[in-house]
Design a protein around this motif. Sequence first.
Motif, PDB file in Angstrom:
ATOM      1  N   ASN A   1       0.809  -1.224   0.000  1.00  0.00           N
ATOM      2  CA  ASN A   1       0.000   0.000   0.000  1.00  0.00           C
ATOM      3  C   ASN A   1       0.841   1.273   0.000  1.00  0.00           C
ATOM      4  OD1 ASN A   1      -2.517  -1.482   0.250  1.00  0.00           O
ATOM      5  ND2 ASN A   1      -1.868  -1.918   2.350  1.00  0.00           N
ATOM      6  N   TYR A   2       2.148   1.126  -0.063  1.00  0.00           N
ATOM      7  CA  TYR A   2       2.996   2.319  -0.037  1.00  0.00           C
ATOM      8  C   TYR A   2       2.762   3.199  -1.270  1.00  0.00           C
ATOM      9  CZ  TYR A   2       6.176   1.443   3.911  1.00  0.00           C
ATOM     10  OH  TYR A   2       6.727   1.287   5.155  1.00  0.00           O
ATOM     11  N   ARG A   3       2.718   4.483  -1.017  1.00  0.00           N
ATOM     12  CA  ARG A   3       2.799   5.495  -2.058  1.00  0.00           C
ATOM     13  C   ARG A   3       4.189   6.131  -1.940  1.00  0.00           C
ATOM     14  NH1 ARG A   3      -2.792   8.466  -0.116  1.00  0.00           N
ATOM     15  NH2 ARG A   3      -4.104   6.579  -0.042  1.00  0.00           N
ATOM     16  N   VAL A   4       4.652   6.774  -2.983  1.00  0.00           N
ATOM     17  CA  VAL A   4       6.003   7.322  -2.972  1.00  0.00           C
ATOM     18  C   VAL A   4       5.993   8.742  -3.530  1.00  0.00           C
ATOM     19  CG1 VAL A   4       8.405   6.989  -3.666  1.00  0.00           C
ATOM     20  CG2 VAL A   4       6.900   4.997  -3.410  1.00  0.00           C
ATOM     21  N   ILE A   5       6.641   9.648  -2.799  1.00  0.00           N
ATOM     22  CA  ILE A   5       6.923  10.977  -3.330  1.00  0.00           C
ATOM     23  C   ILE A   5       8.426  11.187  -3.264  1.00  0.00           C
ATOM     24  CG2 ILE A   5       4.686  11.997  -2.817  1.00  0.00           C
ATOM     25  CD1 ILE A   5       5.908  13.266  -0.330  1.00  0.00           C
ATOM     26  N   SER A   6       8.966  11.979  -4.182  1.00  0.00           N
ATOM     27  CA  SER A   6      10.417  12.113  -4.293  1.00  0.00           C
ATOM     28  C   SER A   6      10.808  13.553  -4.578  1.00  0.00           C
ATOM     29  CB  SER A   6      10.957  11.211  -5.410  1.00  0.00           C
ATOM     30  OG  SER A   6      10.577   9.868  -5.236  1.00  0.00           O
ATOM     31  N   ALA A   7      12.064  13.851  -4.278  1.00  0.00           N
ATOM     32  CA  ALA A   7      12.643  15.158  -4.605  1.00  0.00           C
ATOM     33  C   ALA A   7      14.147  14.971  -4.757  1.00  0.00           C
ATOM     34  CB  ALA A   7      12.334  16.189  -3.533  1.00  0.00           C
ATOM     35  N   LYS A   8      14.767  15.891  -5.479  1.00  0.00           N
ATOM     36  CA  LYS A   8      16.206  15.831  -5.692  1.00  0.00           C
ATOM     37  C   LYS A   8      16.883  16.915  -4.866  1.00  0.00           C
ATOM     38  CE  LYS A   8      18.596  13.007  -8.476  1.00  0.00           C
ATOM     39  NZ  LYS A   8      19.033  13.438  -9.766  1.00  0.00           N
ATOM     40  N   VAL A   9      17.973  16.564  -4.188  1.00  0.00           N
ATOM     41  CA  VAL A   9      18.808  17.544  -3.516  1.00  0.00           C
ATOM     42  C   VAL A   9      20.225  17.316  -4.006  1.00  0.00           C
ATOM     43  CG1 VAL A   9      18.834  16.019  -1.484  1.00  0.00           C
ATOM     44  CG2 VAL A   9      19.712  18.365  -1.306  1.00  0.00           C
ATOM     45  N   LYS A  10      20.725  18.263  -4.784  1.00  0.00           N
ATOM     46  CA  LYS A  10      22.004  18.105  -5.466  1.00  0.00           C
ATOM     47  C   LYS A  10      21.955  16.818  -6.292  1.00  0.00           C
ATOM     48  CE  LYS A  10      24.504  20.994  -2.213  1.00  0.00           C
ATOM     49  NZ  LYS A  10      25.646  21.177  -1.290  1.00  0.00           N
ATOM     50  N   ASN A  11      22.803  15.845  -5.988  1.00  0.00           N
ATOM     51  CA  ASN A  11      22.818  14.618  -6.791  1.00  0.00           C
ATOM     52  C   ASN A  11      22.146  13.447  -6.080  1.00  0.00           C
ATOM     53  OD1 ASN A  11      24.282  15.780  -8.963  1.00  0.00           O
ATOM     54  ND2 ASN A  11      26.179  15.581  -7.775  1.00  0.00           N
ATOM     55  N   THR A  12      21.373  13.743  -5.068  1.00  0.00           N
ATOM     56  CA  THR A  12      20.720  12.687  -4.282  1.00  0.00           C
ATOM     57  C   THR A  12      19.213  12.745  -4.439  1.00  0.00           C
ATOM     58  OG1 THR A  12      22.498  12.694  -2.628  1.00  0.00           O
ATOM     59  CG2 THR A  12      20.393  11.751  -1.967  1.00  0.00           C
ATOM     60  N   LYS A  13      18.618  11.594  -4.702  1.00  0.00           N
ATOM     61  CA  LYS A  13      17.171  11.489  -4.767  1.00  0.00           C
ATOM     62  C   LYS A  13      16.641  11.043  -3.418  1.00  0.00           C
ATOM     63  CE  LYS A  13      13.437   9.197  -7.355  1.00  0.00           C
ATOM     64  NZ  LYS A  13      13.123   8.138  -8.352  1.00  0.00           N
ATOM     65  N   VAL A  14      15.724  11.798  -2.858  1.00  0.00           N
ATOM     66  CA  VAL A  14      15.093  11.458  -1.577  1.00  0.00           C
ATOM     67  C   VAL A  14      13.691  10.934  -1.862  1.00  0.00           C
ATOM     68  CG1 VAL A  14      14.373  12.291   0.686  1.00  0.00           C
ATOM     69  CG2 VAL A  14      16.412  13.264  -0.415  1.00  0.00           C
ATOM     70  N   ASN A  15      13.395   9.738  -1.368  1.00  0.00           N
ATOM     71  CA  ASN A  15      12.088   9.113  -1.541  1.00  0.00           C
ATOM     72  C   ASN A  15      11.420   8.944  -0.178  1.00  0.00           C
ATOM     73  OD1 ASN A  15      12.633   8.481  -4.413  1.00  0.00           O
ATOM     74  ND2 ASN A  15      14.061   6.980  -3.565  1.00  0.00           N
ATOM     75  N   VAL A  16      10.152   9.269  -0.108  1.00  0.00           N
ATOM     76  CA  VAL A  16       9.361   9.012   1.100  1.00  0.00           C
ATOM     77  C   VAL A  16       8.293   7.978   0.742  1.00  0.00           C
ATOM     78  CG1 VAL A  16       7.777   9.950   2.815  1.00  0.00           C
ATOM     79  CG2 VAL A  16       9.772  11.280   2.094  1.00  0.00           C
ATOM     80  N   TYR A  17       8.325   6.839   1.436  1.00  0.00           N
ATOM     81  CA  TYR A  17       7.345   5.761   1.262  1.00  0.00           C
ATOM     82  C   TYR A  17       6.356   5.852   2.423  1.00  0.00           C
ATOM     83  CZ  TYR A  17      10.573   3.584  -2.087  1.00  0.00           C
ATOM     84  OH  TYR A  17      11.387   3.324  -3.171  1.00  0.00           O
ATOM     85  N   TYR A  18       5.077   5.941   2.095  1.00  0.00           N
ATOM     86  CA  TYR A  18       4.083   6.137   3.149  1.00  0.00           C
ATOM     87  C   TYR A  18       2.781   5.447   2.772  1.00  0.00           C
ATOM     88  CZ  TYR A  18       2.077   9.630  -0.001  1.00  0.00           C
ATOM     89  OH  TYR A  18       1.504  10.247  -1.086  1.00  0.00           O
ATOM     90  N   SER A  19       2.061   5.000   3.766  1.00  0.00           N
ATOM     91  CA  SER A  19       0.729   4.437   3.559  1.00  0.00           C
ATOM     92  C   SER A  19      -0.303   5.546   3.680  1.00  0.00           C
ATOM     93  CB  SER A  19       0.450   3.345   4.583  1.00  0.00           C
ATOM     94  OG  SER A  19       0.429   3.901   5.887  1.00  0.00           O
ATOM     95  N   GLY A  20      -1.540   5.233   3.323  1.00  0.00           N
ATOM     96  CA  GLY A  20      -2.595   6.234   3.386  1.00  0.00           C
ATOM     97  C   GLY A  20      -2.782   6.808   4.780  1.00  0.00           C
TER      98      GLY A  20
END
Length: 501
Positions: free
Chosen positions: A270-289
């Motif tokens: 059930n995870y959803r994912v949102i992401s953002a880039k900081v310099k050369n690193t991708k940050v992902n947040v996995y979260y349920s509803g």
Amino acid sequence: MKLKNKWLKSVVVSSLALGLVLPGAVSAADKEGPQVKSERKGAYVPSETPDAVPLIKESVKKLNKRKETELGPAKPKYKMDVNYNSTNHTIHGKMQVTFKNNIKANLSELYFNLWGNADVFEENGGGMNVSKIKVDGKKADFEVDKTALHIKNLSLDKNKKAVVTMKFEVSLPEQKDRFGWDGDTVSLGNWFPILAVYDEEGWNVDPYYPYGESFYSLTGKFDVTLTTDKDQVIAATGEEVGNPDIKGHKATHHYKAKNVRDFAMEMNPNYRVISAKVKNTKVNVYYSGDHAKYAASLLESGVDSIKLFSDKFGKYPWPELDVVTMEGWFGGMEYPQLVMISLTENSTIDWAKSVNAHEIGHQWFYGIIGNNEYDEPWLDESFASFAAALYDGDLDKLNADPNPDPYYHLSSQVADFTARADEGGISAYYRTIYDYGSSTLNDLRQKLGDKEFYHAMKRYFHQQKFGISSTGEFISSMERSTKQDLMPFFRNHRVYLSDQE
């Protein structure tokens, strides 16, 4: 050969209500028990408190004490091919570990840590089994003593490569924890046999510490293939290689990671994912509803923490960082490139952001700059707590006093706290290592001034990057950078090199 054993007394704790403590609340343990405050942001507190503090002893700890200057076995490379069964919550597969014997000629033994065999996991159906172990293609003798796997009767040439292969099975405990399953969430922290470290004290196979960390491993490479249900959404150390191979209801994922000292995963269909880039690193947040309201704030704190800590301590070295949410009471937990944030319905967004900053701070202090978390817990927990306060803008609030009992040192080993668990030793661990430790680092910052302090921290980062540090090495690095004698400062703050002798 000298055998080093330190037998510590068994401690039984009659009541410890951490499993019922909300963020901001105080443990309901009675006055004689280990009173632990769970509002300490970022502190790992077990989700299900053990009925008793495990017997903290050294059944096979730190053997063959020799004067060695190198840590080993060097340059470990792990290759795993595993299957996760979501019906019975088990993992089975095979593993190959390649390393260089930099320890000594005719190395006669190896140790692995099997953290899944800890009592707190076995009580809830967890455990690990190993079989068909071979070393350089030859069947090996071995025995398992709780969390220690001992491979015996070897003769490995010094400075030569060696290969260990084995099959292993893992039963996940049913509990909200860094290792376990709860509903649809699967947490795979410390889930596979990991090569123990040999240092000047010998082999390190310390017991599992349920109220914090007892981990100690060298950086290496991981190549992990995982087959499981195709609907699983997976966060993992490292980066996924290509797209998953889907066959029927199953999907096979392939991950690679380098310069990491562990490999963790978190799964939930059930995870959803949102992401953002900081310099050369991708940050992902996995979260349920259920945790949707935290997602944007966790992404924000993830990005801002990487920016801030890269500026103050040294550049974040990996291309990705995963932040995962889950139900639970344990606060947060760190692994290389992956942090777990344990939430309840009463967790505030600001609390979650601060915990996230603490666990991301561990990417620097444990992940990049490693340490023996059992012998010198302050070297990662105090530093991560300081990092979180830096993120929160709360450095001026770091003014904790030392424990009134002079027995407890900032440089104390975990065993020093557990030896007095029935006298409040577990609570003293949290107060000393998290609160007084971060306050001590802030005192050092104030003594040196921001410019000199952070310059020295960056130098320490570059000296110890992807290695293992010690209290003595940290002090020495800060002294060389600042050209000051800092031993009086550290002695005044109960940091003693003798604690590690």
